[in-house]
Design an enzyme around this catalytic site. Structure first.
Site, short mmCIF file in Angstrom:
data_model
loop_
_atom_site.label_atom_id
_atom_site.label_comp_id
_atom_site.label_asym_id
_atom_site.label_seq_id
_atom_site.Cartn_x
_atom_site.Cartn_y
_atom_site.Cartn_z
N ASP A 193 0.83 -1.21 0.00
CA ASP A 193 0.00 0.00 0.00
C ASP A 193 0.86 1.26 0.00
OD1 ASP A 193 -2.59 -0.96 -0.13
OD2 ASP A 193 -2.82 -1.13 2.03
N LEU A 194 1.82 1.30 0.90
CA LEU A 194 2.62 2.52 1.05
C LEU A 194 3.52 2.74 -0.16
CD1 LEU A 194 3.46 2.15 4.84
CD2 LEU A 194 1.81 3.72 3.81
#
Length: 424
Positions: A193-194
């Protein structure tokens, strides 16, 4: 999320400029790189909202459009508040609009005219079904940078599948690379995600630069799969060069990485890479200069071939040294190293304090936000000490689009939410 094509709603032809609640604080530079840029965020959870967070830290105003149920990440609560939500959404503005209604979609269309960037993380074709696809949005605002973040991309046999961080990590190969042979993969931080958020933000920045040259916006697409692969790009070249996939053991062997343990049972990572200089410095620090001339360790290729033996020689010394004594020796002989820190260790480390990477929040939660990962002209953007309650900014943002009476009616019908303190 899906819904019918937008109907009509009372609106002005353009939305007036709204002063951002995320404006630079007194300790920030007068003008950040994205000051004046407005981002309309139709995204939830982490990946695409993290892109918005990075753009906000660079000075953009980010208006987050939430469904009436709110961003699902708000549910990850704690005794000190919804802190995961707070980190990803600090400094943004929250507007609640139900995109499952014609009127809600029409409100978003009315907003688009006065924004520079639109971000979303719906599945492919979902925005088109809403009437908010890139073509429709560019008809309203040709200068709009339109970012779509999906799970697996907008084409291909997996395009329509749902995905979360662990799916991206597993599908991309990242989990396999981080898992010891024979072990069950363990999912840790939301690296997929990051990483995807960073990739998405970079795409938006490139598109904004291009817009300055051409005068027109563009469509930026990335996915959880592509963003996670970007974190391990080097591994594909290793695979093709050697014919084998790296794992934890092969990475240590081919990169000159040694995991040492001290007499205090602390772990210290030492990374000498291909450098003969750093290997010799390590041997001097451990008082084992004899190993420099050992036929097993003379060259980098020798050390790689006999990595486990060299690891054992290093451990035989470090296990007899207190942690601080080992760290002092490694510093004195200029050997690349670090203790394996916990997150708490890191947050309290003087290097982090010197960089000013964490920003103290000044409300009752006492939370520290991870600040911007850059310094600009020697100063780190930051200074935002709150996160939006759901719908906090609905009235102010939409008030420039429709009148107070229309706001009240939309609130009563559940199309919008005027926030916890609403008094329609």
């Amino acid at each position: 999320m899906s819904g019918p094509v937008a109907g009509s709603v009372e609106s002005s032809s353009a939305v007036g400029s709204v002063e951002s609640s995320a404006a630079a604080g007194p300790d920030e530079p007068a003008a950040l790189p994205l000051s004046g840029i407005r981002v309309l965020e139709l995204a939830s959870v982490i990946a695409a909202p993290y892109a918005g967070s990075l753009l906000r830290l660079l000075g953009a105003e980010v208006v987050k459009v939430e469904a009436p149920a709110g961003d699902p990440i708000r549910k990850w609560d704690s005794p000190r508040g919804p802190l995961p939500f707070a980190q990803i959404n600090a400094g943004k503005r929250s507007v609640v609009i139900d995109l499952k209604t014609d009127e809600g979609v029409a409100l978003v269309k009315g907003l688009i005219a006065d924004f520079d960037v639109l971000t979303h993380n719906l599945r492919p074709a979902s925005m088109e079904r809403l009437g908010l696809g890139a073509t429709a949005c560019h008809e309203i605002n040709p200068r709009l940078v339109y970012l779509g973040v999906t799970g697996f991309g907008s084409t291909g046999p997996w395009a329509a599948r749902p995905a979360y961080d662990s799916i991206g990590q597993a599908f991309s190969g990242l989990l396999a690379l981080l898992t010891p042979p024979g072990a069950t993969p363990a999912v840790g931080p939301a690296l997929g995600d990051l990483g995807t958020g960073v990739v998405a933000a970079a795409g938006v920045l490139a598109a904004l630069v291009q817009r300055e040259r051409t005068g027109r916006g563009s469509v930026v697409e990335t996915s959880l799969l592509e963003g996670t692969i970007a974190l391990i790009a080097d591994q594909f070249s290793h695979l093709q060069a050697t014919g084998t996939q790296f794992n934890i053991a092969t990475r240590a062997r081919t990169s000159g990485i040694f995991m040492s343990q001290t007499a205090d049972a602390d772990l210290v990572v030492i990374h000498v890479s291909t450098s003969g200089k750093f290997f010799e410095a390590l041997m001097a620090a451990l008082d084992r200069k004899d190993l420099v001339e050992d036929p097993r360790f003379r060259t980098f290729a020798d050390r790689s071939a006999h990595h486990e033996e060299l690891q054992s020689e290093i451990l035989a010394v470090t296990r007899g040294l207190p942690t601080e004594a080992l760290l002092d020796l490694l510093v004195r002989f200029d050997v690349p190293h670090t203790r394996v820190n916990s997150l708490r260790d890191l947050m309290e480390h003087p290097q982090i304090e010197a960089l000013g990477l964490f920003d103290d929040i000044d409300d009752a939660s006492g939370m520290q936000f991870t600040g911007a990962p850059w310094r600009i002209d020697g100063r780190r953007p930051g200074g935002v000490h709150d996160w939006p309650t759901q719908g906090r900014d609905t009235r102010e943002v939409l008030g420039a689009l429709v009148g107070e009476e229309q706001l009240r009616k939309l609130h009563e019908r559940g199309v919008i939410d005027l926030g916890p303190d609403a008094t329609p």
